[in-house]
Design an enzyme around this catalytic site. Sequence first.
Site, PDB file in Angstrom:
ATOM      1  N   ARG A   1     -23.540  39.897  15.825  1.00  0.00           N
ATOM      2  CA  ARG A   1     -22.767  39.895  17.081  1.00  0.00           C
ATOM      3  C   ARG A   1     -21.892  38.637  17.204  1.00  0.00           C
ATOM      4  O   ARG A   1     -21.717  38.085  18.282  1.00  0.00           O
ATOM      5  CB  ARG A   1     -23.688  39.984  18.306  1.00  0.00           C
ATOM      6  CG  ARG A   1     -24.548  41.198  18.369  1.00  0.00           C
ATOM      7  CD  ARG A   1     -23.732  42.490  18.510  1.00  0.00           C
ATOM      8  NE  ARG A   1     -24.624  43.632  18.554  1.00  0.00           N
ATOM      9  CZ  ARG A   1     -25.072  44.247  17.467  1.00  0.00           C
ATOM     10  NH1 ARG A   1     -24.682  43.856  16.257  1.00  0.00           N
ATOM     11  NH2 ARG A   1     -25.902  45.267  17.572  1.00  0.00           N
TER      12      ARG A   1
ATOM     13  N   SER B   1     -26.338  46.215  25.792  1.00  0.00           N
ATOM     14  CA  SER B   1     -27.304  45.111  25.700  1.00  0.00           C
ATOM     15  C   SER B   1     -26.721  43.860  26.343  1.00  0.00           C
ATOM     16  O   SER B   1     -25.627  43.430  25.947  1.00  0.00           O
ATOM     17  CB  SER B   1     -27.612  44.780  24.246  1.00  0.00           C
ATOM     18  OG  SER B   1     -28.052  45.936  23.586  1.00  0.00           O
TER      19      SER B   1
ATOM     20  N   GLU C   1     -25.033  38.492  25.152  1.00  0.00           N
ATOM     21  CA  GLU C   1     -24.133  39.139  24.201  1.00  0.00           C
ATOM     22  C   GLU C   1     -22.808  39.431  24.912  1.00  0.00           C
ATOM     23  O   GLU C   1     -21.737  39.437  24.317  1.00  0.00           O
ATOM     24  CB  GLU C   1     -24.781  40.453  23.735  1.00  0.00           C
ATOM     25  CG  GLU C   1     -23.977  41.211  22.729  1.00  0.00           C
ATOM     26  CD  GLU C   1     -24.639  42.514  22.292  1.00  0.00           C
ATOM     27  OE1 GLU C   1     -25.831  42.498  21.917  1.00  0.00           O
ATOM     28  OE2 GLU C   1     -23.959  43.548  22.339  1.00  0.00           O
TER      29      GLU C   1
HETATM   30  C1  LIG Z   1     -23.431  51.746  27.029  1.00  0.00           C
HETATM   31  C2  LIG Z   1     -22.989  50.680  26.065  1.00  0.00           C
HETATM   32  C3  LIG Z   1     -23.530  50.646  24.793  1.00  0.00           C
HETATM   33  C4  LIG Z   1     -23.129  49.666  23.876  1.00  0.00           C
HETATM   34  N1  LIG Z   1     -23.675  49.674  22.642  1.00  0.00           N
HETATM   35  C5  LIG Z   1     -23.302  48.757  21.720  1.00  0.00           C
HETATM   36  C6  LIG Z   1     -23.856  48.777  20.397  1.00  0.00           C
HETATM   37  O1  LIG Z   1     -24.658  49.641  20.055  1.00  0.00           O
HETATM   38  N2  LIG Z   1     -23.469  47.810  19.549  1.00  0.00           N
HETATM   39  C7  LIG Z   1     -22.556  46.851  19.881  1.00  0.00           C
HETATM   40  O2  LIG Z   1     -22.237  46.008  19.044  1.00  0.00           O
HETATM   41  N3  LIG Z   1     -22.016  46.811  21.130  1.00  0.00           N
HETATM   42  C8  LIG Z   1     -22.354  47.732  22.045  1.00  0.00           C
HETATM   43  N4  LIG Z   1     -21.823  47.710  23.316  1.00  0.00           N
HETATM   44  C9  LIG Z   1     -20.880  46.638  23.672  1.00  0.00           C
HETATM   45  C10 LIG Z   1     -19.375  47.044  23.563  1.00  0.00           C
HETATM   46  O3  LIG Z   1     -19.241  48.439  23.496  1.00  0.00           O
HETATM   47  C11 LIG Z   1     -18.728  46.436  22.329  1.00  0.00           C
HETATM   48  O4  LIG Z   1     -18.860  45.049  22.331  1.00  0.00           O
HETATM   49  C12 LIG Z   1     -17.229  46.791  22.218  1.00  0.00           C
HETATM   50  O5  LIG Z   1     -16.728  46.386  20.980  1.00  0.00           O
HETATM   51  C13 LIG Z   1     -16.398  46.153  23.327  1.00  0.00           C
HETATM   52  O6  LIG Z   1     -15.098  46.713  23.265  1.00  0.00           O
HETATM   53  P1  LIG Z   1     -14.104  46.616  24.486  1.00  0.00           P
HETATM   54  O7  LIG Z   1     -12.784  47.112  24.022  1.00  0.00           O
HETATM   55  O8  LIG Z   1     -14.677  47.299  25.654  1.00  0.00           O
HETATM   56  O9  LIG Z   1     -14.054  45.065  24.688  1.00  0.00           O
HETATM   57  P2  LIG Z   1     -13.854  44.265  26.054  1.00  0.00           P
HETATM   58  O10 LIG Z   1     -15.104  44.330  26.856  1.00  0.00           O
HETATM   59  O11 LIG Z   1     -12.596  44.687  26.723  1.00  0.00           O
HETATM   60  O12 LIG Z   1     -13.682  42.791  25.488  1.00  0.00           O
HETATM   61  C14 LIG Z   1     -14.759  42.143  24.855  1.00  0.00           C
HETATM   62  C15 LIG Z   1     -14.300  40.741  24.413  1.00  0.00           C
HETATM   63  O13 LIG Z   1     -13.289  40.863  23.417  1.00  0.00           O
HETATM   64  C16 LIG Z   1     -12.077  40.241  23.841  1.00  0.00           C
HETATM   65  N5  LIG Z   1     -10.997  41.127  23.388  1.00  0.00           N
HETATM   66  C17 LIG Z   1     -10.838  42.434  23.684  1.00  0.00           C
HETATM   67  N6  LIG Z   1      -9.770  42.918  23.048  1.00  0.00           N
HETATM   68  C18 LIG Z   1      -9.228  41.891  22.340  1.00  0.00           C
HETATM   69  C19 LIG Z   1      -8.097  41.765  21.477  1.00  0.00           C
HETATM   70  N7  LIG Z   1      -7.297  42.800  21.218  1.00  0.00           N
HETATM   71  N8  LIG Z   1      -7.843  40.553  20.923  1.00  0.00           N
HETATM   72  C20 LIG Z   1      -8.645  39.505  21.173  1.00  0.00           C
HETATM   73  N9  LIG Z   1      -9.733  39.554  21.981  1.00  0.00           N
HETATM   74  C21 LIG Z   1     -10.020  40.743  22.549  1.00  0.00           C
HETATM   75  C22 LIG Z   1     -12.173  40.163  25.357  1.00  0.00           C
HETATM   76  O14 LIG Z   1     -11.403  39.096  25.870  1.00  0.00           O
HETATM   77  C23 LIG Z   1     -13.670  39.941  25.547  1.00  0.00           C
HETATM   78  O15 LIG Z   1     -13.992  38.583  25.368  1.00  0.00           O
HETATM   79  C24 LIG Z   1     -22.191  48.677  24.249  1.00  0.00           C
HETATM   80  C25 LIG Z   1     -21.637  48.719  25.544  1.00  0.00           C
HETATM   81  C26 LIG Z   1     -22.024  49.704  26.435  1.00  0.00           C
HETATM   82  C27 LIG Z   1     -21.407  49.754  27.799  1.00  0.00           C
END
Ligand SMILES: Cc1cc2nc3c(=O)[nH]c(=O)nc-3n(C[C@H](O)[C@H](O)[C@H](O)COP(=O)(O)OP(=O)(O)OC[C@H]3O[C@@H](n4cnc5c(N)ncnc54)[C@H](O)[C@@H]3O)c2cc1C
Length: 340
Positions: free
Chosen positions: A165, A240, A336
């Site tokens: 992570r 998580s 996380e």
């Molecule tokens: C129900 C649920 C289950 C999940 N299960 C998992 C799992 O099994 N494994 C896992 O690893 N994660 C899991 N996650 C966490 C999440 O899905 C991941 O971390 C995902 O990659 C986040 O993507 P996002 O586009 O929503 O990021 P965001 O929440 O929009 O951003 C996350 C971070 O990345 C930065 N960011 C976003 N886009 C960019 C970009 N283009 N350039 C630079 N920085 C950027 C943001 O500023 C922020 O700091 C889960 C979340 C939920 C709600």
Amino acid sequence: MNHIQNNIDLRPYNTFKIQAVAQYFTTVRSSTEAQALFASEFFKREKHLFVGGGSNILFTKDFEGIVIKNEIAGIRTVKETDSHITLSAGAGENWHAFVMYCVSQDLGGIENLSLIPGTVGAAPMQNIGAYGVEIKDFIDGVEAINVTTGETTIFGRDDCQFGYRESIFKHKARDKFFISSVTLTLTKKNHRFNVSYGAIQDTLRLAGHNELSVQAISDAVISIRRSKLPDPAVIGNAGSFFKNPSIPPDLYDFLKKSYPTIPYYPGENGLIKVPAAWLIEQCGWKGKTIDDVGVHTHQALVLVNYGNGKGEKIWELAMNIRRDVKEKFNIELQPEVNVI
Ligand SMILES: Cc1cc2nc3c(=O)[nH]c(=O)nc-3n(C[C@H](O)[C@H](O)[C@H](O)COP(=O)(O)OP(=O)(O)OC[C@H]3O[C@@H](n4cnc5c(N)ncnc54)[C@H](O)[C@@H]3O)c2cc1C
């Protein structure tokens, strides 16, 4: 120039469904649009935050500055051989839709990462992982724009400094680089499946699959996730909340004397990984609700917003959990989720 909106409610842009206001808000749909924004005097003056699907963010207050939502779309083939294919996906593509695109073409590698919310661009940020697979093993490169110079850089897999992570984008490169696309190499045949998690094997058996396939594993993962994790469309959450901590073997041996059932997995560098959910549950937090926020009834690692919970209340809850785990086990939990 990108259209910039004022005072935008961020509730639709974070899966915790926390109400917070962005002073300014805009979307970018191409690298050129992003570069134009980064070159503007306005951008240089303001604090900025990139968002994709908002599924790994907790807003504890309004955001004074500009929130930039990534909507860069597109999937293209970069290279193809008899056995492998290299795809480049726009960072604003939905991650699960991208996985489904690969599964539908029988491309192997990321099927265990089905149904993870969010965008392709945020996936390298925390090296998303699930069911024994991490995205790092399939990444060739991450294309990112330097927000100060506007130049595009390709981070090779090693440059990304991936860990559990973790990546450079969460540390040294945070806020300095905007991820615009991600390139991954997948298998077209002779797939190397990972069914090390018993739950996947059980689900495949129950579904009557005698032979492994990309589709069957993806289906199994989706069904397990649907049965175990709260759907953010129904109940606000960000998956998580804490990482699973890695502890030195001597601390583990010491704890095992008092808690003989303490679960563990081999961690990196000789450390021992302990499930954070177990630690939280032992401290009595599972299922607790305070001020419309709480710890999920079935998943102690998932903090939830039951409707009108405040971000600062979720953070307060997280800190109380962290304090109790530290007191009871001498283990410090690390979030996380990205806390804003
Ligand atoms: C129900 C649920 C289950 C999940 N299960 C998992 C799992 O099994 N494994 C896992 O690893 N994660 C899991 N996650 C966490 C999440 O899905 C991941 O971390 C995902 O990659 C986040 O993507 P996002 O586009 O929503 O990021 P965001 O929440 O929009 O951003 C996350 C971070 O990345 C930065 N960011 C976003 N886009 C960019 C970009 N283009 N350039 C630079 N920085 C950027 C943001 O500023 C922020 O700091 C889960 C979340 C939920 C709600």
